[in-house]
Design a protein around this motif. Structure first.
Motif, PDB file in Angstrom:
ATOM      1  N   LYS A   1       2.019 -57.703 -68.984  1.00 27.88           N
ATOM      2  CA  LYS A   1       1.162 -57.233 -67.887  1.00 27.88           C
ATOM      3  C   LYS A   1      -0.082 -56.536 -68.441  1.00 27.88           C
ATOM      4  O   LYS A   1      -1.177 -56.709 -67.917  1.00 27.88           O
ATOM      5  CB  LYS A   1       1.952 -56.276 -66.979  1.00 27.88           C
ATOM      6  CG  LYS A   1       2.980 -57.009 -66.130  1.00 27.88           C
ATOM      7  CD  LYS A   1       3.688 -56.051 -65.210  1.00 27.88           C
ATOM      8  CE  LYS A   1       4.625 -56.783 -64.268  1.00 27.88           C
ATOM      9  NZ  LYS A   1       5.512 -55.855 -63.544  1.00 27.88           N
TER      10      LYS A   1
ATOM     11  N   MET B   1      -2.757 -58.848 -69.535  1.00 27.79           N
ATOM     12  CA  MET B   1      -3.516 -59.431 -68.420  1.00 27.79           C
ATOM     13  C   MET B   1      -4.615 -58.509 -67.917  1.00 27.79           C
ATOM     14  O   MET B   1      -5.572 -58.960 -67.300  1.00 27.79           O
ATOM     15  CB  MET B   1      -2.579 -59.713 -67.239  1.00 27.79           C
ATOM     16  CG  MET B   1      -1.771 -60.952 -67.386  1.00 27.79           C
ATOM     17  SD  MET B   1      -0.675 -61.127 -65.977  1.00 27.79           S
ATOM     18  CE  MET B   1      -1.658 -62.149 -64.902  1.00 27.79           C
TER      19      MET B   1
ATOM     20  N   LEU C   1      -1.490 -65.914 -70.496  1.00 28.04           N
ATOM     21  CA  LEU C   1      -1.889 -65.096 -69.349  1.00 28.04           C
ATOM     22  C   LEU C   1      -3.367 -64.713 -69.380  1.00 28.04           C
ATOM     23  O   LEU C   1      -3.963 -64.481 -68.333  1.00 28.04           O
ATOM     24  CB  LEU C   1      -1.026 -63.830 -69.288  1.00 28.04           C
ATOM     25  CG  LEU C   1       0.464 -64.055 -68.998  1.00 28.04           C
ATOM     26  CD1 LEU C   1       1.254 -62.769 -69.212  1.00 28.04           C
ATOM     27  CD2 LEU C   1       0.671 -64.575 -67.568  1.00 28.04           C
TER      28      LEU C   1
ATOM     29  N   TYR D   1       1.719 -71.001 -67.583  1.00 31.45           N
ATOM     30  CA  TYR D   1       1.122 -69.917 -66.790  1.00 31.45           C
ATOM     31  C   TYR D   1       1.817 -69.829 -65.427  1.00 31.45           C
ATOM     32  O   TYR D   1       2.143 -68.745 -64.944  1.00 31.45           O
ATOM     33  CB  TYR D   1      -0.383 -70.167 -66.627  1.00 31.45           C
ATOM     34  CG  TYR D   1      -1.068 -69.139 -65.772  1.00 31.45           C
ATOM     35  CD1 TYR D   1      -1.421 -67.906 -66.292  1.00 31.45           C
ATOM     36  CD2 TYR D   1      -1.349 -69.383 -64.423  1.00 31.45           C
ATOM     37  CE1 TYR D   1      -2.032 -66.941 -65.507  1.00 31.45           C
ATOM     38  CE2 TYR D   1      -1.958 -68.437 -63.630  1.00 31.45           C
ATOM     39  CZ  TYR D   1      -2.303 -67.211 -64.170  1.00 31.45           C
ATOM     40  OH  TYR D   1      -2.895 -66.264 -63.383  1.00 31.45           O
ATOM     41  N   GLU D   2       2.055 -70.986 -64.808  1.00 30.99           N
ATOM     42  CA  GLU D   2       2.714 -71.005 -63.491  1.00 30.99           C
ATOM     43  C   GLU D   2       4.107 -70.375 -63.578  1.00 30.99           C
ATOM     44  O   GLU D   2       4.529 -69.629 -62.697  1.00 30.99           O
ATOM     45  CB  GLU D   2       2.826 -72.446 -62.957  1.00 30.99           C
ATOM     46  CG  GLU D   2       1.510 -73.069 -62.571  1.00 30.99           C
ATOM     47  CD  GLU D   2       0.702 -72.210 -61.593  1.00 30.99           C
ATOM     48  OE1 GLU D   2       1.295 -71.698 -60.627  1.00 30.99           O
ATOM     49  OE2 GLU D   2      -0.511 -72.046 -61.818  1.00 30.99           O
TER      50      GLU D   2
ATOM     51  N   LYS E   1       3.590 -66.680 -64.029  1.00 36.73           N
ATOM     52  CA  LYS E   1       2.992 -66.070 -62.828  1.00 36.73           C
ATOM     53  C   LYS E   1       4.063 -65.815 -61.756  1.00 36.73           C
ATOM     54  O   LYS E   1       4.096 -64.749 -61.137  1.00 36.73           O
ATOM     55  CB  LYS E   1       1.878 -66.966 -62.275  1.00 36.73           C
ATOM     56  CG  LYS E   1       0.951 -66.213 -61.322  1.00 36.73           C
ATOM     57  CD  LYS E   1      -0.201 -67.074 -60.861  1.00 36.73           C
ATOM     58  CE  LYS E   1       0.256 -68.024 -59.762  1.00 36.73           C
ATOM     59  NZ  LYS E   1      -0.801 -68.921 -59.290  1.00 36.73           N
ATOM     60  N   LYS E   2       4.975 -66.786 -61.585  1.00 36.32           N
ATOM     61  CA  LYS E   2       6.038 -66.626 -60.580  1.00 36.32           C
ATOM     62  C   LYS E   2       6.840 -65.369 -60.882  1.00 36.32           C
ATOM     63  O   LYS E   2       7.244 -64.639 -59.986  1.00 36.32           O
ATOM     64  CB  LYS E   2       6.974 -67.848 -60.620  1.00 36.32           C
ATOM     65  CG  LYS E   2       6.462 -69.003 -59.805  1.00 36.32           C
ATOM     66  CD  LYS E   2       7.538 -70.093 -59.742  1.00 36.32           C
ATOM     67  CE  LYS E   2       6.929 -71.451 -59.931  1.00 36.32           C
ATOM     68  NZ  LYS E   2       7.853 -72.461 -60.399  1.00 36.32           N
TER      69      LYS E   2
ATOM     70  N   ILE F   1       5.823 -62.690 -62.665  1.00 35.43           N
ATOM     71  CA  ILE F   1       5.003 -61.477 -62.539  1.00 35.43           C
ATOM     72  C   ILE F   1       4.770 -61.115 -61.072  1.00 35.43           C
ATOM     73  O   ILE F   1       4.736 -59.946 -60.714  1.00 35.43           O
ATOM     74  CB  ILE F   1       3.683 -61.655 -63.335  1.00 35.43           C
ATOM     75  CG1 ILE F   1       4.003 -61.506 -64.832  1.00 35.43           C
ATOM     76  CG2 ILE F   1       2.605 -60.644 -62.930  1.00 35.43           C
ATOM     77  CD1 ILE F   1       2.939 -61.893 -65.783  1.00 35.43           C
ATOM     78  N   LEU F   2       4.672 -62.130 -60.211  1.00 34.84           N
ATOM     79  CA  LEU F   2       4.414 -61.869 -58.788  1.00 34.84           C
ATOM     80  C   LEU F   2       5.667 -61.405 -58.042  1.00 34.84           C
ATOM     81  O   LEU F   2       5.581 -60.944 -56.905  1.00 34.84           O
ATOM     82  CB  LEU F   2       3.851 -63.117 -58.106  1.00 34.84           C
ATOM     83  CG  LEU F   2       2.430 -63.514 -58.522  1.00 34.84           C
ATOM     84  CD1 LEU F   2       2.001 -64.786 -57.819  1.00 34.84           C
ATOM     85  CD2 LEU F   2       1.440 -62.383 -58.247  1.00 34.84           C
TER      86      LEU F   2
END
Ligand code: 13P
Ligand code: SF4
Length: 301
Positions: free
Chosen positions: A45, A48, A70, A292-293, A296-297, A299-300
């Motif tokens: 994180k 990013m 990221l 990345y996808e 991202k899933k 991290i979200l």
């Protein structure tokens, strides 16, 4: 001597507009100069959100690669390119593609300790601090968990409505600790609480008073009143534990808890890599986008 090196690094950081990220297992001399120290999730994180142009990632390859996935516009440097993670090497994208064919209905969860290519082949990523939440969030009742069988087994036991299929990978450091090591320490310190990383074997994890990522262990220790505490993870964590808790005594569950890959990076390596801008991490753009996808899933969540 060390003070000269530290001064040089401060100069270089300014000149190159660089930031130093260090994992909790790094040598003390690295943790001393780091701008941020953390576990895999926290460092991802931070990677990013940092403003600097250059990220010097003091850790192992999958961590620097994750930072690059990221933050593709940053220059990411891994000071020692040979600093890898043997567990991450226990699964390749090709092997994963083949096993996925046997379990077409399963969702693939990959531990962050994996290559960019393996992440690109997976549905969602996890770290040791969010693995239970990640698996719990998935609709599918079947999960193929790669590559850490110990973390996967721990997660599977916490979630009763899902079948977790385990890959046969493991951390060569945490997996070395045996129940005999535990019994020996417990005999010496019977009332000391035991805090362990979920990369330890199931029979060790079952005996623990607390199970968590490196940063979760650090947070938990702060809350404890006990003066003697048994730590079941890599010994680099003792740097922050001792600094934050000078009144407490930490007993390493086993002296075998040393990751040689995490110990490869020295202050001199950091200076040399930053000065010469060597060991820059690159990820193929097609792989990066897919990986990345997957990240991202997570991290979200
Ligand atoms: P965490 O810092 O995320 O707990 O990871 C442990 C580890 O083994 C990293 O290689
Ligand atoms: Fe890999 Fe284990 Fe070392 Fe972490 S401690 S980098 S999982 S070998």
């Amino acid at each position: 001597m060390k003070e000269n090196l530290k001064a040089k690094l401060i100069e270089l950081k300014k000149e190159k507009n660089a930031v130093i990220l260090a994992h909790n297992y790094q040598l003390d001399e690295i943790q001393e100069v780091a701008d941020y120290i953390g576990d895999s999730l926290a460092l991802s994180k931070i990677a990013m959100s940092v403003k600097e142009d250059v990220i010097v990632f003091c850790g192992v390859k999958f961590m620097a690669e994750t930072a690059k996935i990221l933050s593709p516009d940053k220059k990411v440097i891994l000071p020692v390119i040979e600093a890898g993670c043997p567990m991450a090497d226990m699964v390749t994208a090709e092997q994963l593609r083949s096993v996925k064919e046997d379990y077409p209905e399963a969702a693939v969860v990959c531990y962050v300790n994996s290559s960019a290519e393996v992440k690109a082949e997976s549905d969602i990523c996890c770290t040791s601090s969010n693995a239970i939440n990640v698996v719990d969030s998935i609709k599918s009742k079947k999960i193929l968990f790669v590559p850490d069988q110990n973390l996967g087994s721990y997660v599977g036991k916490q979630i009763s409505d899902k079948e977790v299929i385990l890959w046969q990978g493991f951390c060569i450091v945490h997996n070395r600790v045996t129940i005999q090591n535990l019994l020996h320490i417990k005999e010496k310190y019977p009332s000391a609480p035991l805090l362990v990383h979920p990369e330890c074997r199931p029979e060790i994890v079952e005996q623990a008073d607390f199970i968590g990522s490196t940063s979760e262990i650090i947070r938990e220790v702060k809350k404890l009143k006990d003066k003697k505490i048994i730590i079941g993870t890599e010994k680099g964590i003792l740097y922050t534990l001792k600094k934050q808790n000078p009144d407490k005594e930490f007993i390493l569950l086993s002296e075998k808890l040393t990751c040689m890959n995490m110990k490869k990076t020295t202050l001199k390596d950091v200076i040399s890599a930053l000065e010469n801008e060597t060991n820059i991490i690159e990820v193929d753009e097609r792989v990066r986008k897919k990986a990345y996808e997957t990240l991202k899933k997570m991290i979200l969540l």
